[in-house]
Motif scaffolding. Structure first.
Motif, PDB file in Angstrom:
ATOM      1  N   PRO B  61      -4.061  23.492   7.377  1.00  0.00           N
ATOM      2  CA  PRO B  61      -2.737  23.470   6.714  1.00  0.00           C
ATOM      3  C   PRO B  61      -2.380  22.082   6.209  1.00  0.00           C
ATOM      4  CG  PRO B  61      -2.511  23.688   9.106  1.00  0.00           C
ATOM      5  CD  PRO B  61      -3.964  23.853   8.799  1.00  0.00           C
ATOM      6  N   GLY B  62      -1.362  22.043   5.362  1.00  0.00           N
ATOM      7  CA  GLY B  62      -0.945  20.798   4.744  1.00  0.00           C
ATOM      8  C   GLY B  62      -0.403  19.765   5.715  1.00  0.00           C
ATOM      9  N   ARG B  63      -0.181  20.174   6.969  1.00  0.00           N
ATOM     10  CA  ARG B  63       0.271  19.206   7.974  1.00  0.00           C
ATOM     11  C   ARG B  63      -0.805  18.145   8.235  1.00  0.00           C
ATOM     12  NH1 ARG B  63       0.426  20.514  12.792  1.00  0.00           N
ATOM     13  NH2 ARG B  63      -0.866  22.414  12.813  1.00  0.00           N
ATOM     14  N   PHE B  64      -2.015  18.478   7.888  1.00  0.00           N
ATOM     15  CA  PHE B  64      -3.131  17.546   8.067  1.00  0.00           C
ATOM     16  C   PHE B  64      -3.363  16.814   6.737  1.00  0.00           C
ATOM     17  CE2 PHE B  64      -4.877  18.779  12.193  1.00  0.00           C
ATOM     18  CZ  PHE B  64      -4.224  19.986  12.406  1.00  0.00           C
ATOM     19  N   SER B  65      -3.294  15.520   6.774  1.00  0.00           N
ATOM     20  CA  SER B  65      -3.512  14.746   5.558  1.00  0.00           C
ATOM     21  C   SER B  65      -4.291  13.485   5.899  1.00  0.00           C
ATOM     22  CB  SER B  65      -2.179  14.377   4.909  1.00  0.00           C
ATOM     23  OG  SER B  65      -1.420  13.546   5.776  1.00  0.00           O
ATOM     24  N   GLY B  66      -4.785  12.853   4.879  1.00  0.00           N
ATOM     25  CA  GLY B  66      -5.552  11.640   5.122  1.00  0.00           C
ATOM     26  C   GLY B  66      -5.479  10.723   3.929  1.00  0.00           C
ATOM     27  N   ARG B  67      -6.037   9.537   4.111  1.00  0.00           N
ATOM     28  CA  ARG B  67      -6.174   8.616   3.005  1.00  0.00           C
ATOM     29  C   ARG B  67      -7.280   7.628   3.325  1.00  0.00           C
ATOM     30  NH1 ARG B  67      -0.990   4.491   3.232  1.00  0.00           N
ATOM     31  NH2 ARG B  67      -0.878   4.212   5.483  1.00  0.00           N
ATOM     32  N   GLN B  68      -7.726   6.965   2.277  1.00  0.00           N
ATOM     33  CA  GLN B  68      -8.754   5.947   2.454  1.00  0.00           C
ATOM     34  C   GLN B  68      -8.309   4.692   1.713  1.00  0.00           C
ATOM     35  OE1 GLN B  68     -12.650   6.545   0.619  1.00  0.00           O
ATOM     36  NE2 GLN B  68     -13.654   5.607   2.391  1.00  0.00           N
ATOM     37  N   PHE B  69      -8.549   3.563   2.322  1.00  0.00           N
ATOM     38  CA  PHE B  69      -8.146   2.290   1.759  1.00  0.00           C
ATOM     39  C   PHE B  69      -9.299   1.641   0.992  1.00  0.00           C
ATOM     40  CE2 PHE B  69      -4.134   2.403   3.884  1.00  0.00           C
ATOM     41  CZ  PHE B  69      -4.370   3.088   5.065  1.00  0.00           C
ATOM     42  N   SER B  70      -8.985   0.577   0.292  1.00  0.00           N
ATOM     43  CA  SER B  70      -9.999  -0.066  -0.553  1.00  0.00           C
ATOM     44  C   SER B  70     -11.151  -0.647   0.260  1.00  0.00           C
ATOM     45  CB  SER B  70      -9.362  -1.159  -1.422  1.00  0.00           C
ATOM     46  OG  SER B  70      -8.716  -2.114  -0.602  1.00  0.00           O
ATOM     47  N   ASN B  71     -10.920  -0.907   1.538  1.00  0.00           N
ATOM     48  CA  ASN B  71     -12.011  -1.422   2.383  1.00  0.00           C
ATOM     49  C   ASN B  71     -12.774  -0.289   3.070  1.00  0.00           C
ATOM     50  OD1 ASN B  71     -10.168  -0.560   4.239  1.00  0.00           O
ATOM     51  ND2 ASN B  71      -9.975  -2.508   5.341  1.00  0.00           N
ATOM     52  N   SER B  72     -12.539   0.934   2.633  1.00  0.00           N
ATOM     53  CA  SER B  72     -13.180   2.166   3.127  1.00  0.00           C
ATOM     54  C   SER B  72     -12.639   2.667   4.455  1.00  0.00           C
ATOM     55  CB  SER B  72     -14.711   2.026   3.228  1.00  0.00           C
ATOM     56  OG  SER B  72     -15.257   1.837   1.956  1.00  0.00           O
ATOM     57  N   SER B  74     -10.227   4.552   6.909  1.00  0.00           N
ATOM     58  CA  SER B  74      -9.510   5.794   6.626  1.00  0.00           C
ATOM     59  C   SER B  74      -8.530   6.106   7.750  1.00  0.00           C
ATOM     60  CB  SER B  74     -10.514   6.944   6.473  1.00  0.00           C
ATOM     61  OG  SER B  74      -9.857   8.181   6.271  1.00  0.00           O
ATOM     62  N   GLU B  75      -7.491   6.779   7.399  1.00  0.00           N
ATOM     63  CA  GLU B  75      -6.527   7.287   8.378  1.00  0.00           C
ATOM     64  C   GLU B  75      -6.317   8.766   8.132  1.00  0.00           C
ATOM     65  OE1 GLU B  75      -3.585   3.412   9.104  1.00  0.00           O
ATOM     66  OE2 GLU B  75      -2.903   5.094   7.877  1.00  0.00           O
ATOM     67  N   MET B  76      -6.071   9.486   9.232  1.00  0.00           N
ATOM     68  CA  MET B  76      -5.618  10.855   9.068  1.00  0.00           C
ATOM     69  C   MET B  76      -4.294  11.022   9.803  1.00  0.00           C
ATOM     70  SD  MET B  76      -7.712  13.478  11.498  1.00  0.00           S
ATOM     71  CE  MET B  76      -6.321  14.606  11.520  1.00  0.00           C
ATOM     72  N   ASN B  77      -3.462  11.854   9.255  1.00  0.00           N
ATOM     73  CA  ASN B  77      -2.125  12.066   9.785  1.00  0.00           C
ATOM     74  C   ASN B  77      -1.917  13.549  10.051  1.00  0.00           C
ATOM     75  OD1 ASN B  77       0.940  12.700   9.239  1.00  0.00           O
ATOM     76  ND2 ASN B  77       0.814  10.569   9.876  1.00  0.00           N
ATOM     77  N   VAL B  78      -1.325  13.842  11.176  1.00  0.00           N
ATOM     78  CA  VAL B  78      -0.937  15.220  11.477  1.00  0.00           C
ATOM     79  C   VAL B  78       0.565  15.211  11.733  1.00  0.00           C
ATOM     80  CG1 VAL B  78      -1.376  17.294  12.826  1.00  0.00           C
ATOM     81  CG2 VAL B  78      -3.166  15.562  12.602  1.00  0.00           C
ATOM     82  N   SER B  79       1.294  15.969  10.952  1.00  0.00           N
ATOM     83  CA  SER B  79       2.741  16.027  11.124  1.00  0.00           C
ATOM     84  C   SER B  79       3.123  17.297  11.888  1.00  0.00           C
ATOM     85  CB  SER B  79       3.435  15.999   9.768  1.00  0.00           C
ATOM     86  OG  SER B  79       3.064  17.141   9.012  1.00  0.00           O
TER      87      SER B  79
END
Lengths: 109, 114
Positions: B61-72, B74-79
């Motif tokens: 589900p959309g509660r799970f999201s992530g991102r990656q930074f320029s230094n590779s 990454s973080e994931m977020n669960v709301s």
């Protein structure tokens, strides 16, 4: 959707025995297949990677085979040791990685 | 060469809270993937990032999201955490995404939702 199955779910063998773990997958359109080992509460350690064009790979006492057309792979462990006790997972790579449910191996001293 | 690192290693949260997990790939690796591992469902693919872009997403589900930074990194977020989100979250890195690349896994973050 790709489905990956591993049998048996658990296996217990005496030290020194040779053993085979099985992995089957439903869609043969894969890039590669990878075998991993996972110790309790830990991450995964890559053991062997077989490209789709290859038939087998070997590393020490481990030998993995791949029959893409039949959707099967085996991991052969020779002369098992107590330190081999772990969960073994196979994963196939197509558009993403699909993991099997794992085989929990116990090698009894 | 240092392996994949994940922080924190253990986390306890309550239902409704949100959580952010971090993953630092092996130096030089530009692809990062996230997986959820539970006893009932096994290892399931969450998403994959390459060059700060999400390349692929699993069936979560959309509660799970992530991102990656320029230094590779990454973080994931669960709301809005649910009890069923209790799991081992694993991060894996590879040089580039796609065919033929070995994935290297971190030790995981064990999340417990109460």
């Amino acid at each position: 959707k790709q489905e990956v199955t591993q049998i048996p779910a658990a296996l217990s063998v005496p030290e020194g025995e040779n053993l085979v773990l099985n992995c089957s997958f439903t869609d043969s359109a894969i890039y590669n297949l990878q075998w991993f080992r996972q110790d309790p509460g830990k991450g995964l350690t890559s053991l062997l990677l077989i490209q789709s064009s290859q038939r087998e790979q070997t590393s020490g006492r481990l030998n993995a085979s791949l029959d893409k057309s039949s959707g099967r792979s085996t991991l052969y462990i020779a002369a098992s040791q107590p330190g081999d006790s772990a969960t073994y997972l196979c994963a196939v790579s197509s558009n993403q990685f699909y993991f099997g449910t794992g085989t929990s191996l116990t090698v009894i001293p | 060469k240092a392996g994949v690192t994940q922080t924190p290693r253990y986390l306890i949260k309550t239902r409704g809270q949100q959580v952010t997990l971090s993953c630092s790939p092996i130096s030089g690796h530009r692809s990062v993937s996230w997986y959820q591992q539970t006893p009932g469902q096994g290892l399931q693919f969450l998403f994959e990032y390459f060059s700060e872009t999400q390349r692929n997403k699993g069936n979560f589900p959309g509660r799970f999201s992530g991102r990656q930074f320029s230094n590779s990194r990454s973080e994931m977020n669960v709301s809005t955490l649910e009890l069923g989100d209790s799991a081992l979250y694993l991060c894996a890195s590879s040089l580039i995404p796609g065919a033929g690349e070995t994935q290297y896994f971190g030790p995981g973050t064990r999340l417990l939702v109460l």
